[in-house]
Design an enzyme around this catalytic site. Sequence first.
Site, PDB file in Angstrom:
ATOM      1  N   HIS A  32      -3.594  -5.658   0.991  1.00  0.00           N
ATOM      2  CA  HIS A  32      -2.983  -5.887   2.305  1.00  0.00           C
ATOM      3  C   HIS A  32      -2.995  -7.360   2.721  1.00  0.00           C
ATOM      4  CE1 HIS A  32      -2.494  -1.714   3.757  1.00  0.00           C
ATOM      5  NE2 HIS A  32      -3.528  -1.449   2.983  1.00  0.00           N
ATOM      6  N   GLU A  41      -1.251  -8.795   4.885  1.00  0.00           N
ATOM      7  CA  GLU A  41      -1.034  -8.943   6.339  1.00  0.00           C
ATOM      8  C   GLU A  41      -2.353  -8.948   7.107  1.00  0.00           C
ATOM      9  OE1 GLU A  41      -0.663  -6.196   4.671  1.00  0.00           O
ATOM     10  OE2 GLU A  41      -1.036  -4.402   5.875  1.00  0.00           O
ATOM     11  N   CYS A  85       0.830  -1.212   0.000  1.00  0.00           N
ATOM     12  CA  CYS A  85       0.000   0.000   0.000  1.00  0.00           C
ATOM     13  C   CYS A  85       0.865   1.263   0.000  1.00  0.00           C
ATOM     14  CB  CYS A  85      -0.985  -0.047   1.169  1.00  0.00           C
ATOM     15  SG  CYS A  85      -2.385   1.062   0.957  1.00  0.00           S
TER      16      CYS A  85
END
Lengths: 235, 80
Positions: free
Chosen positions: A202, A204, A85
């Site tokens: 994302h 994660e 990002c």
Amino acid sequence: MKIGIIRFPGSNCEVDCLEAWRVAGQDPVMIWHQETSVKGFDLIVLPGGFSYGDYLRTGAIARFSPVMDDVVTFAKSGGLVWGICNGFQILTECGLLPGALLRNAGMHFVCSPQYLRVERNDLAFTNKYQEGQIIQIPVNHGEGNYTIDDEGLAGLKANNQIVFRYVTSEGEATEKGSPNGSRENIAGIVNEQGNVLGMMPHPERVVEELIGGVDGKDMFLSILEHWERRTQRGA
Amino acid sequence: MLKANVTVTLKKSILDPQGSAVEKALKSMKYPVESVRIGKFMEVTLAETDKAKAEEMMHEICHKLLSNPVIEDYFFELEG
């Protein structure tokens, strides 16, 4: 594996990255942006967020943080760098990756689960996926509209640098599948050497069923697998 | 003291969704408008007094930080 996560003023996904790496059995170190060395690390993560409040352009000021000189040197000597990002935006600003990320075509900030197609699985970052696999990873950005000129795009294709594309649930990289108007539905790219990866989604945030999915976990396991294989070869 | 008035615009080849939204608004207000492009204006007050040096420095500043040459063009005027 020695993992460093760079924390800029305004980063806000660095703890998510830390936690995701812990799920993968690793214990990363936070690196404040005022540090001047990333020596000794196996991987540097540039996390998501709004470094310097996105002032001027996203990533434009963070790219001049003291630590970034050494991150660029590290990347150029083959070190693994992963920008997520805002991290991707910083990587394009500092020239480690081509192109730029503009305001989303629809002007809206997008925050939603998103289907991606894995275009390459021969990388340190993606070896646990299948080529063409459709995964679901959330996006969360206002400036994710990837732009590159014709010549640059031809270069990306010639060197096979497109790693993730936004797709529909059926796996089609059409306008309908894209949350932001990115050229050719590009969601993530790698440099020519394959050691610097930038992506808007994302991973994660999807490493445990409890928080809504595990499709991102294989990126962490891929990097680990790559590092283990390399370490074994070196030993 | 010298002052640089800097304008940064998106390159013509780059779509400008902000400009398009404003253009649509103006058209819906019935103004005879062709198109709108949105850019940025910056005033930089310089500690440099030599005009030639200031000009050279401003090109460097614009190229390195104030604009992203991949997507933007810039121009500036020195004042004072």
